[in-house]
Design an enzyme around this catalytic site. Structure first.
Site, PDB file in Angstrom:
ATOM      1  N   ASP A 199      18.529  -5.301  -4.471  1.00 35.68           N
ATOM      2  CA  ASP A 199      17.686  -5.336  -3.047  1.00 35.68           C
ATOM      3  C   ASP A 199      18.025  -3.942  -2.313  1.00 35.68           C
ATOM      4  OD1 ASP A 199      17.374  -8.038  -3.873  1.00 35.68           O
ATOM      5  OD2 ASP A 199      19.008  -8.654  -2.738  1.00 35.68           O
TER       6      ASP A 199
ATOM      7  N   GLU B  15       8.135 -11.759  -1.660  1.00 33.78           N
ATOM      8  CA  GLU B  15       9.246 -11.659  -0.851  1.00 33.78           C
ATOM      9  C   GLU B  15       9.463 -10.135  -0.749  1.00 33.78           C
ATOM     10  OE1 GLU B  15      12.676 -13.068  -3.206  1.00 33.78           O
ATOM     11  OE2 GLU B  15      11.991 -12.725  -4.959  1.00 33.78           O
TER      12      GLU B  15
END
Length: 536
Positions: free
Chosen positions: A18, A198
């Site tokens: 991420d 997302e």
């Protein structure tokens, strides 16, 4: 561009998912998720995009992050690091539960004038979803984006059932003076047909707001998508070529499950995209290294859409560097002699810090002491300190002084993914043979396996332990201080220490030192050395 100026992927090896990238003049910083490992968030630094150094863990106090009792793969998800008007802003989610429809999580903000801290106490933002990010608009206003999580059954809402919970990207203004979110909440983007939208970030370029999202889930179908609008609140038009990055479109790439990422613009106007990726074990399809960080060069198409510079949608392992610097590609070698050394930033602990007297360099001079705490399956307090595995093949060794008095006391070297996936080469006590060596292996059911099928009697004195990992094979051996290495024989299937095995988890394999005392008497284990050596 010659081969001498190529960046070799991944740029952050081992569990570093991420990525959020931030440029401040000629310095580049990447923040990555740490999940249940403490301290929270890894920040790496580079001046050349090719070579990165671990700099700091900003969430280093329990007042910022207390993960005692958090289930596996909870904790810090998807941090966002930005810099504006002399201040660093770090947004993060603390997830407390994610494997039910409801989920439990909160989003926070910490700030610092210096990347090395000290970082502020957390400012609570919201709890409506995860993957928060902060956008600084050029009019001075600041906006928080995050996934809207919908816990309701799919029949009650009107989008894809497989993506029912991922209900879009919502945006709300953040007021830095009041230190809170203000004004209306708008759902600006429901995602594409791939679903599971997302990982959003927002950029303003060429007269458009560009919204970057990840989709498809973080496994084989993961992908990254741009949409754009003339207006902050939309409507957002999806790139007519759909996802600009996805590994599924390029099956020959060694970089799989690529998606969630962030865009950075260089001083010369060039763009680069950092993204999570995974390198499966050869022939096994399992990512014991976890989700890593890679980088791709991006160019703008004639109609103003970001595209990968190499003209296909799959990630490349070697990427041209506009800054003219190549990756050094050095294998890591670490050796700690605790007479003079302490473990570095690379070493973290599950959920909370280990402090005096539980972890001590002073209790026994020349040794690192761990006092045994709860079992290796504990979600609360266990004495384990470890580092990421960052290569498929490595050797780890230690020398330990440990005198267990009970079968409930154990200490040694541990290969640890989480409390349900680990291989523990440990010294313990056997009522019949005294001090003994055994291997304990966790199973997802919560029970333990003992692959050796026996305990090995040990001589008096310090004992040396060694773990050797080659791809999916784990081997253990031991030696007395003056004796030869004694292999345990055979190997254990190491591939079980991976995201893809038995449940959806999101971290990666670690290796390190551990001491456990299930009797609650805090038996001490004293380690005189530790080494981690990577191999081709």
């Amino acid at each position: 561009m010659t081969d001498a100026n190529m960046i070799n992927n991944p740029i952050l090896k081992g569990f570093n998912p991420d990525p959020s990238i931030c440029r401040v003049e000629d310095d580049y910083y990447i923040a990555t998720s740490t999940f249940e490992w403490f301290p929270g968030v890894q920040i790496h630094h580079s001046t050349d995009l090719a070579n990165w150094t671990l700099l700091t863990h900003p969430l280093d106090r329990l007042s910022q992050l207390n993960m005692q009792g958090h289930p596996n793969s909870c904790g810090v998800w998807a941090p966002c690091l930005t810099h504006h008007d002399g201040l660093f802003y770090l947004i993060y989610t603390d997830v407390r539960e994610y494997q039910t429809d409801y989920q439990v999580r909160k989003n926070y903000l910490v700030t610092s004038a210096n990347i090395m801290g000290p970082w502020s106490e957390p400012i609570y933002l919201n709890a409506s979803g995860f993957d928060p990010s902060l956008f600084h608009d050029d009019d001075g206003r600041k906006w928080l984006l995050n996934v809207l999580w919908d816990h309701r059954p799919a029949v009650s809402i009107h989008h894809h059932s497989h993506a029912k919970n991922f209900a879009g990207i919502v945006i709300q203004e953040y007021d830095p003076n009041q230190k809170k979110l203000v004004g209306p909440i708008d759902n600006i983007f429901k995602g594409s047909d791939l679903g599971l939208v997302e990982g959003s970030h927002l950029y303003k370029m060429h007269g458009y707001y560009y919204l970057l999202t990840a989709e498809g889930g973080t496994f084989v179908d993961h992908a990254a998508l741009f949409a754009r609008s003339k207006n902050l609140l939309g409507p957002y038009e999806i790139d007519p070529q759909a996802h600009f990055l996805n590994s599924a479109s390029h099956p020959s790439s060694s970089l799989r499950r690529s998606g969630h990422g962030d865009l950075v613009t260089l001083p010369n106007g060039d763009h680069y995209f950092v993204h999570l990726t995974g390198r499966p074990l050869p022939y096994r399809g399992r990512c014991v290294l976890g989700r890593e960080t890679a980088i791709q060069k991006v160019v703008m198409s004639s109609d103003g859409w970001p595209r990968l510079a190499h003209n296909h949608k799959g990630p490349e392992q070697n990427v041209p560097n506009s800054l003219g610097v190549a990756s050094d590609n050095k294998l890591q070698t670490e050796h700690f002699d605790f007479c003079k050394d302490k473990l570095t930033l690379h070493y973290q602990t599950p959920r909370i810090a280990l402090t005096e007297p539980v972890l001590s360099y002073d209790a026994k001079p020349g040794y690192l002491r761990l006092l045994g705490q709860e079992a290796p399956s504990s979600l609360y307090q266990q004495s384990l300190i470890a580092r990421r595995q960052q290569a498929f093949c490595f050797t780890a060794e230690t020398s330990i002084n440990f005198q267990p008095e009970s079968f409930q006391q154990m200490a040694g070297l541990i290969s640890f993914y989480n409390t349900q996936k680990f291989i523990y080469l440990c010294i313990t006590h056997d009522p019949l043979i005294g001090r003994a060596l055994e291997v304990v292996m966790a199973t997802m059911s919560g029970s333990m396996r003992y692959p050796l099928g026996k305990r090995i009697p040990l001589p008096a004195g310090d004992i040396k332990l060694r773990i050797e990992v080659e791809y999916d094979q784990w081997r253990g051996s031991w030696a007395s201080q003056s004796g030869d290495w004694q292999p345990l024989g055979g190997y254990i299937d190491y591939s079980g220490l991976a995201d893809e095995v038995d449940a959806e988890h999101f971290t990666g394999a670690f290796v390190g030192l551990a001491c456990h005392d299930l009797s609650g008497r805090f038996a001490p284990a004293d380690f005189s050395s530790f080494s981690y050596i990577e191999h081709e």
